[in-house]
Design a protein around this motif. Structure first.
Motif: not given
Length: 533
Positions: A227-233
């Motif tokens: 979730v964290a990685a995709l939010f940034v991307a």
């Protein structure tokens, strides 16, 4: 003559099955209650009512069944397979209720507000779920991690329905039976029987309940990371508000890690047209396709060799490389390449993402595969048919079976040139098998794979004759491989306008694919002849 034991007038075998299927149904009622809260957060009151009613019906059926047959004996393997097959079917059936109830309870004027501003279409896809078959299809696709959908425009669905689609894929990815054994089972209550029947043989701990709990801890941790990685991307790639970017990240993390593939955008990952988003999704999908015992070893022993010493993981990465190169080459020599890739001219990017999405059985789509050549579709169909590692969230035949069949054929040839008294052991991963062990492993892998392929080809022949003249046999084979492999990529056949025969057949394909055939055959045999030998 021996008198058969009964529980409340019902044969003991059937009572055991009904009690444990009731537990699965009851568990789903809890997930529906959680979804009521999600609907409340987004002020979707009619949808909240739909989940409340669906949860009430589901809880009532599950609780009554469990209570009525509480004294039924513990399950044996013959029960476990029937419970696994019947449980997945019942879970999908009750999981369809929120779709149907919401489609009927939400007034047309309110339904129109779900359509995004400026959208070219004017109606919400929620209306399609007034057809119970479409709702059942969506639920079966979700729980089995297939990802094929009847929702033509996912952004036009209420947030709570989007959440429900993602949630059932997230839970179904690890296994609804696995979750139930973790929460409800007591040590010695036959929980290993259910776990084994749900096709998961790998143990992390001697206790199956502790194994399942560890699997879920790993899964939840990975989900938070995803979730964290995709939010940034997504936030860096799209002009979205932080809240909308987080919503996209949450749903795609859940369906990506569980290798399910449901999306909240109109054209899956194509909607972002972002190399960054696709790059972040590659390791997320890969994590879901690696066996959970390997994750456990990596996280507890912090030894990266565990990743590369596992035969399935090694072959997963080898196949990623070979498949990406083969698919890129195929798409580069295709005359329609420019049109098929919307003029972006990025064959390697799209081919790599689509092959990884197919082999991990995720089903995220970053290119218009329906426009690809037959050769490109067949390469992707191979990946969807094989799938990733056994003991992970993927569908398909599984890498270990393909590897075992290859080893078995080599072993059979080597025996021809040796004396009958020669002892030839075979190494499968970290196991050394004698003749009896190899014959057993080879036979199991060959039988399951043969049945899988027979159903695949028969289903594709049926589909090509009902899908319409605009679709070729390559399209039909691709679509069936996607359904039976629990993938979700589509060449354009699947949708609310597809023939009822094809839609009903896909329900069977997805169900078979999730449980790998044998439990389904045991279920059907038991329905006809009972559980006695």
């Amino acid at each position: 003559m021996t008198r058969r034991r009964t529980v409340r007038g019902v044969p003991a075998d059937l009572a055991t099955i009904l009690r444990d299927v009731g537990a699965l149904v009851l568990m789903q009622a809890g997930l529906m209650a959680l979804s009521v809260a999600v609907a409340g957060v987004f002020r979707e009151l009619y949808v909240a009512l739909a989940f409340l009613l669906a949860g009430g019906v589901t809880a009532l059926v599950g609780a009554v069944t469990r209570k009525l047959f509480a004294e039924a004996p513990n399950p044996q393997m013959k029960h476990g397979m029937v419970i696994a097959a019947g449980g997945w079917f019942a879970t999908a059936a009750f999981g369809s209720l929120p779709f149907v109830f919401a489609a009927y309870l939400v007034p047309p004027d309110v339904m129109a507000t779900f359509v995004p501003a400026g959208a070219e279409y004017g109606q919400s896809s929620l209306r399609y779920f007034r057809n119970p078959l479409h709702a059942f299809f969506e639920s079966m696709s979700g729980w089995t991690g297939s990802g094929l959908t009847m929702a033509v425009h996912e952004p036009s669905l209420p947030h709570a329905i989007q959440w429900w689609r993602s949630l059932i894929q997230w839970v179904g990815g690890v296994g609804v039976i696995v979750l139930t054994t973790a929460i409800l089972a007591r040590p010695g209550s036959g929980s290993y029987t259910l776990y084994q029947a749900e096709t998961r043989e790998e143990r992390i701990h001697p206790s199956i309940v502790h194994t399942v709990q560890t699997v879920w801890k790993i899964f939840v941790g990975y989900t938070a990371f995803a979730v964290a990685a995709l939010f940034v991307a997504i936030y860096l790639s799209e002009p979205l508000s932080p809240g909308t970017a987080f919503w996209h990240a949450l749903n795609h993390a859940m369906t990506g890690l569980s290798t399910g593939g449901f999306s909240v955008t109109d054209n899956s990952i194509t909607s972002y047209d972002s190399t960054l988003v696709e790059t972040v999704l590659l390791p997320i999908m890969t994590l879901g396709a690696i066996a959970f015992p390997i994750h456990y070893l990596m996280l507890t022993e912090r030894d990266p060799r565990a990743l590369f010493e596992d035969v399935q993981t090694k072959w997963l990465f080898v196949l990623f490389g070979l498949g990406a190169v083969a698919l890129t080459a195929q798409n580069l020599v295709t005359p329609q390449f420019g049109d098929a890739f919307l003029g972006r001219g990025d064959a390697f990017r799209d081919s790599t993402f689509q092959f990884v999405s197919a082999l991990t059985c995720t089903g995220f789509q970053s290119a218009p595969i329906g426009r690809w050549s037959a050769g490109g579709k067949l390469i992707v169909s191979f990946a969807m048919t094989l799938g990733g590692a056994a003991g992970s969230t993927v569908g398909g035949i599984k890498i270990i079976r393909g590897y075992t069949i290859g080893k078995g054929i080599t072993w059979q040839f080597s025996r021809v040139f040796l004396p009958s008294s020669a002892v030839v052991n075979v190494e499968i991963g970290d196991r050394l098998l004698d003749r009896e062990g190899m014959e057993r492993e080879f036979s199991e892998a060959a039988i399951v794979s043969m049945l899988w392929l027979i159903i695949l080809f028969v289903s594709s022949l049926v589909l090509v004759n009902v899908a319409g003249p605009s679709f070729t046999y390559a399209d039909a084979l691709f679509e069936v491989a996607s359904a039976q492999g629990n993938v979700g990529l589509s060449s354009g056949i699947t949708g609310p306008e597809m023939p009822v025969v094809a839609e009903s057949m896909f329900l069977l394909n997805m169900w078979i694919g999730r449980l790998e055939i044998i439990p389904i055959l045991v279920f059907l045999r038991s329905a006809l002849y009972g559980l006695d030998p």
